[in-house]
Design an enzyme around this catalytic site. Structure first.
Site, PDB file in Angstrom:
ATOM      1  N   ASP A   7       0.859  -1.186   0.000  1.00 37.83           N
ATOM      2  CA  ASP A   7       0.000   0.000   0.000  1.00 37.83           C
ATOM      3  C   ASP A   7       0.892   1.231   0.000  1.00 37.83           C
ATOM      4  O   ASP A   7       2.048   1.180   0.462  1.00 37.83           O
ATOM      5  CB  ASP A   7      -0.918  -0.002   1.225  1.00 37.83           C
ATOM      6  CG  ASP A   7      -1.917   1.150   1.200  1.00 37.83           C
ATOM      7  OD1 ASP A   7      -2.527   1.376   0.136  1.00 37.83           O
ATOM      8  OD2 ASP A   7      -2.067   1.842   2.220  1.00 37.83           O
ATOM      9  N   GLU A   9       0.868   5.683   0.628  1.00 34.23           N
ATOM     10  CA  GLU A   9       0.215   6.947   0.949  1.00 34.23           C
ATOM     11  C   GLU A   9       0.947   8.018   0.147  1.00 34.23           C
ATOM     12  O   GLU A   9       2.171   7.933  -0.051  1.00 34.23           O
ATOM     13  CB  GLU A   9       0.260   7.250   2.442  1.00 34.23           C
ATOM     14  CG  GLU A   9      -0.415   6.214   3.329  1.00 34.23           C
ATOM     15  CD  GLU A   9      -1.891   6.015   3.050  1.00 34.23           C
ATOM     16  OE1 GLU A   9      -2.525   6.923   2.453  1.00 34.23           O
ATOM     17  OE2 GLU A   9      -2.415   4.950   3.417  1.00 34.23           O
ATOM     18  N   ASP A  52      -6.575  17.510   1.658  1.00 36.01           N
ATOM     19  CA  ASP A  52      -7.489  16.366   1.649  1.00 36.01           C
ATOM     20  C   ASP A  52      -6.737  15.057   1.869  1.00 36.01           C
ATOM     21  O   ASP A  52      -7.227  14.160   2.559  1.00 36.01           O
ATOM     22  CB  ASP A  52      -8.247  16.300   0.314  1.00 36.01           C
ATOM     23  CG  ASP A  52      -9.255  17.426   0.165  1.00 36.01           C
ATOM     24  OD1 ASP A  52      -9.573  18.074   1.191  1.00 36.01           O
ATOM     25  OD2 ASP A  52      -9.728  17.660  -0.965  1.00 36.01           O
ATOM     26  N   HIS A  57      -4.515  10.382   5.673  1.00 36.20           N
ATOM     27  CA  HIS A  57      -3.426   9.592   6.256  1.00 36.20           C
ATOM     28  C   HIS A  57      -2.747  10.243   7.448  1.00 36.20           C
ATOM     29  O   HIS A  57      -2.003   9.574   8.185  1.00 36.20           O
ATOM     30  CB  HIS A  57      -2.380   9.226   5.199  1.00 36.20           C
ATOM     31  CG  HIS A  57      -1.868  10.375   4.371  1.00 36.20           C
ATOM     32  ND1 HIS A  57      -1.246  11.477   4.915  1.00 36.20           N
ATOM     33  CD2 HIS A  57      -1.882  10.564   3.030  1.00 36.20           C
ATOM     34  CE1 HIS A  57      -0.877  12.299   3.948  1.00 36.20           C
ATOM     35  NE2 HIS A  57      -1.264  11.775   2.783  1.00 36.20           N
ATOM     36  N   HIS A 150      -5.579   6.184   7.593  1.00 39.89           N
ATOM     37  CA  HIS A 150      -4.891   5.274   6.692  1.00 39.89           C
ATOM     38  C   HIS A 150      -3.393   5.262   7.009  1.00 39.89           C
ATOM     39  O   HIS A 150      -2.818   6.276   7.382  1.00 39.89           O
ATOM     40  CB  HIS A 150      -5.077   5.713   5.235  1.00 39.89           C
ATOM     41  CG  HIS A 150      -6.470   5.510   4.728  1.00 39.89           C
ATOM     42  ND1 HIS A 150      -6.725   4.872   3.537  1.00 39.89           N
ATOM     43  CD2 HIS A 150      -7.674   5.827   5.256  1.00 39.89           C
ATOM     44  CE1 HIS A 150      -8.043   4.825   3.339  1.00 39.89           C
ATOM     45  NE2 HIS A 150      -8.624   5.413   4.368  1.00 39.89           N
ATOM     46  N   ASP A 155      -2.526  -0.761   6.739  1.00 42.62           N
ATOM     47  CA  ASP A 155      -3.500  -1.163   5.715  1.00 42.62           C
ATOM     48  C   ASP A 155      -3.054  -2.451   5.013  1.00 42.62           C
ATOM     49  O   ASP A 155      -3.893  -3.279   4.643  1.00 42.62           O
ATOM     50  CB  ASP A 155      -3.678  -0.040   4.693  1.00 42.62           C
ATOM     51  CG  ASP A 155      -4.488   1.121   5.252  1.00 42.62           C
ATOM     52  OD1 ASP A 155      -4.836   1.078   6.446  1.00 42.62           O
ATOM     53  OD2 ASP A 155      -4.772   2.066   4.496  1.00 42.62           O
TER      54      ASP A 155
END
Length: 235
Positions: A7, A9, A52, A57, A150, A155
């Protein structure tokens, strides 16, 4: 069989302009976590983090001061994922960012045939949804109460559990042989099918001759219209 759950970010949603700021990976061998992970926060090299994105995160510019650049980690990352299938939720997004980072370094992109998208798997298995990672955790009874925001490694850990459920649960994880399905229309492979072994010879019956005879006498006593009698005549 080796698989990597991964994953990212990022600073925003545009892989052409935005950058990866966190990368987390979990290694599975024969569908079980080995304990090996790859996890780094990454310097976005001057790219501002969209408000945003930060709301999702929780990673701010101050958290990334002194962190390595993606180029500093690229070879270590490639070594970690070498030869493995790569699995992510909404994989097109994450692999798009990784390949954009590789392109900046002049490195070949990771091919779509190596990537499995668990979002595509979930949409096929649960077409009525919802199929976000949180929703799938609730569906499968996976504890995600510690996930307030997140995070790439967290995750990935949750997705590893979700992935096992999507492909058939813990029983499927016990099957050691697998075959890859063809790539999906969007260029990301959707699943790995489990190849079941065939028993070379049937197991011997456990019923004794006396038990078989007793059963036959019972069936005869039930009459010709009894279900057992009809099944015996059809057999």
């Amino acid at each position: 069989m080796r698989e990597i759950i991964f994953d990212t970010e990022t600073t925003g949603l545009d892989a052409r302009e935005d950058r990866i700021i966190e990368l987390g990976c979990i290694e599975l061998v024969n569908r079980f976590p080995t304990g090996r992970t790859f996890h780094h926060y990454i310097d976005p090299q001057g790219r501002q983090i969209h408000a945003d994105a930060q709301a999702v995160h929780g990673i701010g510019a101050a958290d990334l001061v002194g962190k390595p650049k993606f180029g500093d980690l690229a070879e270590e990352f490639l070594e970690f994922i070498d030869g493995a299938k790569l699995i992510a939720h909404n994989a097109g997004f994450d692999i798009g960012f990784i390949n954009a980072e590789f392109a900046r370094l002049g490195h070949p992109a990771i091919g779509p045939e190596r990537v499995v998208d668990t979002l595509a798997l979930a949409r096929r298995k649960h077409p009525m949804g919802p199929n976000s990672l949180d929703a799938l955790c609730r569906r499968y009874g996976i504890d995600n109460s510690h996930r307030s925001k997140h995070g790439a490694l967290l995750d990935s850990e949750l997705l590893a559990e979700v992935y096992i459920e999507l492909i058939g649960g813990k029983q499927a994880a016990l099957m050691l042989d697998s075959i890859a399905l063809p790539a999906a229309g969007d260029g990301v492979a959707e699943a790995t099918a489990v190849a079941l072994s065939v028993r070379p010879s049937p197991l011997p019956p456990r019923l004794t001759d006396a038990e078989l005879a007793a059963h036959a006498r019972l069936v005869e006593s039930l009459g010709e219209k009894a279900l057992w009698a009809q099944m015996r005549s059809e057999g």
